[in-house]
Design a protein around this motif. Structure first.
Motif: not given
Lengths: 336, 468
Positions: A97, A101, A110-113, A117-118, A121-123, A311
């Motif tokens: 991550m 990123g 736009d990877y973080y959308m 990736w979401l 991020s939650i993981t 991150i």
């Protein structure tokens, strides 16, 4: 007899090994975190209000940039070095991550959308929560001085997850934020009191030496020197208390009424004292756990009130939590 | 020594793999790490390398369809987009500006629900907030409606009438007394706002709020504003906390001298809270002026009036033939607050006539105690000093809301205390397939995923720990 020989040998060698590798990198990690906090998190917000004819703010902000990238490099290496169960899981996910990123931002900005990736991020947020729980599980009573700050950090992570679920997964959890404002402020206050009490406890029980005492006096003087001017500035001067209230809001993310500024100055002094006292004590008493508790409290406190938009923020929390677990296990084996 | 460890480890006398690190020559690794820290850190200082981001803030999803300004909020695409709850705070509070007391009437709206979308050409922002006082269509003061009459009071006793006389005469305003502790100043020039906030409380004259008399029709328009930050700071701080345009204004005479003892000067050097962190574009909807139901909307449909007030003639002519709800564009920076595209109807003008003056569309409806207002604008900016929106980018936005019937106007309002990131996503909203499942179930499921990761992690950790 044999056991004692073995244990003594282990002691000497492991201590040496800690000093050379882990200690160097962990110390560097803590210094880089402190620098990025001062010159990036704090200065970014406060710099526009500084007189333009003073120090070159842009140059100082570069120190922050250096530090945050330094952290991104050092975290994976330290995770590799910290041998605890699940080390590989943390290492693989966080490194992917952290640097994935950066790599993706060149290929697909736009990877973080994107959904993967979401979920990532939650993981990462969940792994951060997990590492906090394991700190309490592994350290037991030893985690007591950090518990308010761990709960504070946990609350911050819950808010982050709620935000992501609301905005990206259409789950209406947006109204959660207001309920957390005051509990988080109180937790930060309690955290300062508990941490200060933790540093004073050895003095009360008489388990200290002259070096420790000197370190405490130095820490108290620094804490006092930092907090007293702020206290004096805000106790009788309403205008300055308003200004400082905004500085606290901007630099630290702590929204508090101006009339609370003198109180905030006292708590700030407590934190500065406790963190410095624990750091110096950890070094002079050769107690890595004490030093790690100091670094952990700094990281837990300063990241709790800011938006977890990087991150690296999660990675720093995970790393310091795992460092606590690692050092505790190390010390439990009788190695100091 | 190393062999001893290996034997001990094999014989399980040393129970943990921690010890293994002592057997390895990690010194090289340490040096390599430090070198990498320096190299990558230095590289990042001179070449802008992006950091890995974690998603946060409001998301404008790409949708199919267009805004229905006659019934804002009912468009089908909104169903798939959740509302973001932006908590609001009083603008006139000690927490937001350096004043010595909280104004009792300020900040009556606790929150605003925000949704955002874009359809390929336009961005659509939906705002919804509670307004228990009912809709107001009163004309804004600067066009034709009542002036902003300020109520002043002394919470600790009778008003200092000598000082009130001095204050009002300095600004050429008249006043009338309600009772021993309350009076109304018939007007509130923007420079007086500053004096009221920072000087007069020292003389027992506090700002209470704006004068309202509902039965006499004396109240203010409802308003909503969105601020788009255009400066270079990351997450700037002072957002909607803007105010007077008069920097370096001198308060003359005896009031100026009294001011010196508290401010240190009779010159207003403070820019009234103008945005200190850089420039921003504000989209402001005013129920009484820019909404077709507003009492003063017909001013804008009059081409002659428009041109006299510095609005572009062709834009005015086009608007007169096809009038619609719109929003005005304001520009704010460190020096003050300005009108964009006109000759300075509310504030000094930043640009003069611009053909895009009426390019922003709004639709507004008041129902069940809530205002629902939709803002629509082409992504591409059509006027100078306004924000140009690019899909894929993230912007810092802030919100402000006024309840006119409760006396909120100009600087007395509810604002978001900090900027909120708004990302224009290039993807469609989350799949609506979950909408058939009750939201409580979805919430439990989503939270369950987080709990599951933590729980599985704990079990796994525990197993690995025992195995170690």
């Amino acid at each position: 007899m044999v056991n004692r020989i073995i244990k003594n040998n282990i002691n000497r060698n492991t201590a040496v090994s800690l000093g050379v590798d882990y200690t160097v990198l962990f110390t560097l990690f803590s210094v880089l975190f402190l620098l990025q906090f001062i010159f990036r998190e704090f200065l970014f917000y406060v710099a526009p209000f500084m007189p333009s004819s003073g120090v070159n703010m842009t140059a100082l902000e570069l120190v922050g940039t250096f530090s945050i990238f330094g952290l991104e490099v050092i975290i994976p290496f330290l995770l590799y070095l910290i041998r605890i169960p699940m080390r590989t899981v943390y290492l693989v996910i966080l490194t992917t991550m952290l640097w994935g990123g950066t790599l993706l931002s060149f290929i697909y900005p736009d990877y973080y959308m994107t959904t993967p990736w979401l979920i990532g991020s939650i993981t990462v947020a969940s792994l951060t929560m997990l590492s906090l729980i394991i700190v309490i599980y592994e350290l037991g009573r030893r985690s007591a001085p950090l518990i308010p700050l761990i709960i504070l950090q946990f609350a911050s992570l819950i808010l982050y997850v709620a935000d992501v679920l609301t905005e990206y997964f259409a789950i209406p959890l947006g109204g959660l934020g207001p309920y957390f404002v005051y509990p988080m402020l109180y937790l930060a206050g309690i955290g300062g009191l508990v941490l200060t009490a933790y540093t004073i406890y050895p003095l009360l029980t008489g388990r200290f030496n002259i070096k420790v005492l000197v370190s405490y006096i130095i820490a108290a003087l620094v804490g006092f020197a930092m907090a007293y001017p702020l206290y004096q500035l805000t106790i009788y001067n309403s205008f300055m208390s308003h200004i400082m209230s905004m500085v606290f809001a901007m630099g630290l993310g702590v929204l508090a009424p101006p009339s609370y500024m003198p109180l905030l100055a006292v708590f700030m002094g407590m934190y500065i004292y406790a963190i410095i006292a624990l750091s110096i004590n950890g070094i002079v008493s050769k107690s890595p756990i004490m030093y790690t508790i100091a670094v952990a409290s700094l990281i837990y406190l300063t990241t709790a009130f800011m938006t977890h938009a990087l991150i690296a923020t999660f990675a720093s929390i995970v790393l310091v939590s795992n460092a606590l677990i690692f050092i505790n296990r190390w010390e439990k084996m009788g190695v100091r | 020594m190393e062999n001893l460890y290996k034997i001990l480890y094999k014989e399980k006398l040393i129970k943990n793999d921690i010890i293994r690190i002592t057997m390895r020559g990690t010194r090289l690794l340490t040096i390599l790490t430090i070198v990498l820290v320096i190299v990558i850190g230095m590289l990042a200082m001179f070449y802008p390398v992006p950091l890995a981001q974690a998603p946060s803030g409001i998301v404008a999803y790409k949708v199919v369809g267009s805004a229905n300004l006659a019934a804002p909020g009912t468009e089908s695409f909104w169903k798939n987009i959740p509302a973001y709850n932006v908590s609001l705070v009083p603008n006139l509070s000690q927490q937001m500006i350096p004043i010595s007391y909280n104004v009792p009437t300020s900040g009556l709206v606790p929150y605003v629900l925000v949704k955002a979308a874009w359809n390929g050409t336009d961005i659509i922002i939906l705002m919804e907030w509670p307004d228990p006082y009912g809709p107001s269509y009163a004309g804004p003061a600067s066009i034709a409606g009542p002036e902003d009459w300020a109520v002043v009071y002394n919470p600790n006793g009778p008003l200092n009438m000598t000082f009130l006389e001095l204050l009002t005469s300095t600004f050429n305003e008249s006043y009338f007394v309600i009772n021993a502790s309350y009076a109304v100043i018939e007007g509130l020039p923007r420079t007086m706002e500053y004096v009221l906030a920072y000087v007069t409380p020292h003389y027992g004259v506090y700002f209470y709020g704006f004068y309202v008399n509902l039965s006499a029709g004396y109240y203010y328009p409802d308003r909503a504003a969105i601020m788009w930050y255009m400066g270079s700071q990351q997450s700037p701080s002072d957002c909607m906390n803007i105010g007077a345009e008069y920097s370096n204004f001198e308060v003359s005479g005896e009031l100026g001298q009294l001011m010196q003892s508290y401010i240190g000067s009779n010159v207003i050097t403070y820019t009234g809270g103008s945005l200190s962190s850089g420039a921003a574009n504000i989209w402001e909807w005013i129920s009484g002026g820019t909404d077709p139901q507003g009492d003063n909307f017909n001013y804008f449909t009059n081409v002659t009036w428009d041109v006299e007030n510095g609005i572009d003639q062709s834009a005015a002519e086009q608007f007169a033939t096809n009038p619609h709800g719109f929003f005005i564009n304001l520009f704010v920076n460190q020096t003050g607050l300005y009108d964009v595209g006109d000759g300075g109807i509310w504030y000094p003008n930043a640009t003069g006539p611009e053909p895009g003056y009426f390019d922003g569309y709004t639709g507004a409806v008041y129902e069940n105690g809530y205002w629902i207002v939709e803002f629509v604008r082409p992504l591409q900016s059509s006027m100078p000093d306004t924000v140009n929106l690019v899909p894929g980018n993230t912007y810092d936005v802030a919100f402000a809301v006024w309840i006119g019937k409760a006396g909120e106007t100009t600087w007395d309002k509810s604002i978001s205390p900090s900027f909120v990131p708004l990302t224009i996503s290039t993807s469609p909203p989350p799949k609506p397939s979950v909408s058939v499942i009750p939201s409580a179930v979805v919430i439990v499921a989503a939270i369950g995923i987080v709990i599951a990761i933590v729980a599985i992690g704990l079990v796994y950790y525990s197993i690995r720990r025992r195995a170690g």
